[in-house]
Design a protein around this motif. Structure first.
Motif, PDB file in Angstrom:
ATOM      1  N   ALA A  68       1.764   8.119   7.040  1.00 20.61           N
ATOM      2  CA  ALA A  68       0.117   7.976   6.317  1.00 20.61           C
ATOM      3  C   ALA A  68       0.756   6.297   5.982  1.00 20.61           C
ATOM      4  O   ALA A  68       0.621   4.776   6.498  1.00 20.61           O
ATOM      5  CB  ALA A  68       0.343   7.920   5.552  1.00 20.61           C
ATOM      6  N   HIS A  82       0.995  -0.895  -0.070  1.00 20.71           N
ATOM      7  CA  HIS A  82      -0.289   0.019  -0.360  1.00 20.71           C
ATOM      8  C   HIS A  82       0.674   0.943   0.293  1.00 20.71           C
ATOM      9  O   HIS A  82      -0.212   2.143  -0.186  1.00 20.71           O
ATOM     10  CB  HIS A  82      -0.590  -0.176   1.347  1.00 20.71           C
ATOM     11  CG  HIS A  82      -1.775  -0.952   1.392  1.00 20.71           C
ATOM     12  ND1 HIS A  82      -2.202  -2.377   1.367  1.00 20.71           N
ATOM     13  CD2 HIS A  82      -3.080  -0.656   1.242  1.00 20.71           C
ATOM     14  CE1 HIS A  82      -3.492  -2.457   0.988  1.00 20.71           C
ATOM     15  NE2 HIS A  82      -3.967  -1.640   1.068  1.00 20.71           N
ATOM     16  N   PHE A 134      -2.196   9.396  -2.175  1.00 23.94           N
ATOM     17  CA  PHE A 134      -3.074   9.578  -1.121  1.00 23.94           C
ATOM     18  C   PHE A 134      -2.514  11.888  -0.178  1.00 23.94           C
ATOM     19  O   PHE A 134      -3.000  12.510   0.482  1.00 23.94           O
ATOM     20  CB  PHE A 134      -3.539   9.538  -0.080  1.00 23.94           C
ATOM     21  CG  PHE A 134      -4.228   8.351  -0.752  1.00 23.94           C
ATOM     22  CD1 PHE A 134      -4.977   8.427  -1.139  1.00 23.94           C
ATOM     23  CD2 PHE A 134      -4.589   7.211   0.052  1.00 23.94           C
ATOM     24  CE1 PHE A 134      -6.304   7.384  -2.207  1.00 23.94           C
ATOM     25  CE2 PHE A 134      -5.257   5.968  -0.401  1.00 23.94           C
ATOM     26  CZ  PHE A 134      -6.100   6.330  -1.871  1.00 23.94           C
ATOM     27  N   TYR A 135      -0.523  11.649   0.030  1.00 25.66           N
ATOM     28  CA  TYR A 135      -0.123  12.291   0.836  1.00 25.66           C
ATOM     29  C   TYR A 135       1.145  12.537   0.023  1.00 25.66           C
ATOM     30  O   TYR A 135       1.226  11.330  -0.771  1.00 25.66           O
ATOM     31  CB  TYR A 135      -0.019  11.849   2.641  1.00 25.66           C
ATOM     32  CG  TYR A 135      -1.287  11.159   3.034  1.00 25.66           C
ATOM     33  CD1 TYR A 135      -1.893  12.317   4.049  1.00 25.66           C
ATOM     34  CD2 TYR A 135      -2.113  10.085   3.332  1.00 25.66           C
ATOM     35  CE1 TYR A 135      -3.096  12.508   4.584  1.00 25.66           C
ATOM     36  CE2 TYR A 135      -3.246   9.574   3.737  1.00 25.66           C
ATOM     37  CZ  TYR A 135      -3.648  10.962   4.397  1.00 25.66           C
ATOM     38  OH  TYR A 135      -4.537  10.977   5.586  1.00 25.66           O
ATOM     39  N   TYR A 168      -0.379   5.391  -0.580  1.00 24.95           N
ATOM     40  CA  TYR A 168      -0.207   6.245   0.234  1.00 24.95           C
ATOM     41  C   TYR A 168       1.099   7.439   0.563  1.00 24.95           C
ATOM     42  O   TYR A 168       0.695   8.571   0.907  1.00 24.95           O
ATOM     43  CB  TYR A 168      -0.882   5.675   1.674  1.00 24.95           C
ATOM     44  CG  TYR A 168      -1.454   4.982   1.958  1.00 24.95           C
ATOM     45  CD1 TYR A 168      -2.494   6.114   2.927  1.00 24.95           C
ATOM     46  CD2 TYR A 168      -2.108   4.257   1.917  1.00 24.95           C
ATOM     47  CE1 TYR A 168      -4.113   4.859   3.207  1.00 24.95           C
ATOM     48  CE2 TYR A 168      -3.114   3.618   1.963  1.00 24.95           C
ATOM     49  CZ  TYR A 168      -4.290   3.917   2.771  1.00 24.95           C
ATOM     50  OH  TYR A 168      -5.152   3.380   3.303  1.00 24.95           O
ATOM     51  N   ILE A 219      -0.484   2.626   7.564  1.00 26.56           N
ATOM     52  CA  ILE A 219      -1.237   1.910   6.535  1.00 26.56           C
ATOM     53  C   ILE A 219      -0.112   0.362   7.194  1.00 26.56           C
ATOM     54  O   ILE A 219      -0.872  -0.541   6.599  1.00 26.56           O
ATOM     55  CB  ILE A 219      -1.361   2.090   4.867  1.00 26.56           C
ATOM     56  CG1 ILE A 219      -1.944   1.286   4.848  1.00 26.56           C
ATOM     57  CG2 ILE A 219       0.427   1.849   5.026  1.00 26.56           C
ATOM     58  CD1 ILE A 219      -3.587   1.129   5.309  1.00 26.56           C
TER      59      ILE A 219
END
Length: 213
Positions: A134, A117, A125-126, A121, A138
């Motif tokens: 993050a 992941h 996402f970031y 992430y 995760i």
């Protein structure tokens, strides 16, 4: 595309009984209750971090929304969730546990699952330091919740059962965390600490289950 998904689901879960396993509805309900109960507890803690107080009415409204409109908005993720469970639980966990034992095997599976992941992430996402926080979060989360999902698979031996639990968890977390107040949320090291500690506290005790002996 949808027709292709339906054919794939048929081949993987209905036509192949060896992969599908014996779906036990009572077992599914038991684990669905456990997972949602844990999710509700964790979201109460995280909502406290977001708002400094927990709006119970709002939280319950979003929980109900998960099982109504949320059901239709996220059911499309079934094929992706099932793909993960075939890869991580059916294949990798089984392989690692045969090599290193049940506890070490499920933890190694969680590490691999979490690392897979990281690109999403860290880059999507970031970014920057938020992406680092993050990414750590995760990875720890996948390791810890993987203990529960791994236990569900060991007990049910059904990819279908663990897929539905995984999907229910994703659906719950997506809809319950979609409130207006956290749309511009900044991932801080303080939140990382809260998230990691709660994940460890609520999920790792499942390693004590006798099936992990």
């Amino acid at each position: 595309m949808y027709l292709g998904w339906l054919i794939s689901l048929y081949v993987l879960t209905i036509d192949d009984k060896r992969l599908r396993g014996k779906f036990n509805f009572a077992l599914f309900l038991k684990w669905a209750f456990v997972v949602i109960l844990i999710d509700t507890f964790r979201m109460g803690i995280l909502n406290f971090y977001f708002q400094s107080d927990v709006d119970v009415t709002d939280l319950l409204t979003r929980v109900i929304g998960t099982f109504t409109i949320g059901l239709f908005s996220t059911i499309i993720n079934l094929i992706f969730t099932m793909g993960e469970e075939y890869g991580w639980r059916y294949f990798l966990q089984t392989r690692f546990q045969s090599l290193y034992g049940n506890r070490i095997g499920v933890l190694l599976t969680g590490i691999m699952w979490g690392l897979s992941h990281l690109p999403l992430y860290f880059f999507v996402f970031y970014s920057g330091i938020e992406g680092l926080y993050a990414g750590i979060d995760i990875t720890v989360f996948c390791i810890t919740i993987g203990i529960v999902l791994g236990l569900i698979y060991m007990e049910s031996r059904s990819v279908l059962a663990v897929t539905f639990i995984h999907l229910l968890h994703n659906m719950f977390m997506t809809n319950v965390t979609s409130a207006d107040y956290n749309q511009d949320f900044i991932f801080t090291k303080e939140f990382l600490l809260v998230s990691v500690i709660t994940a460890i506290l609520v999920y790792t005790p499942f390693l004590l289950n006798k099936k992990y002996n």
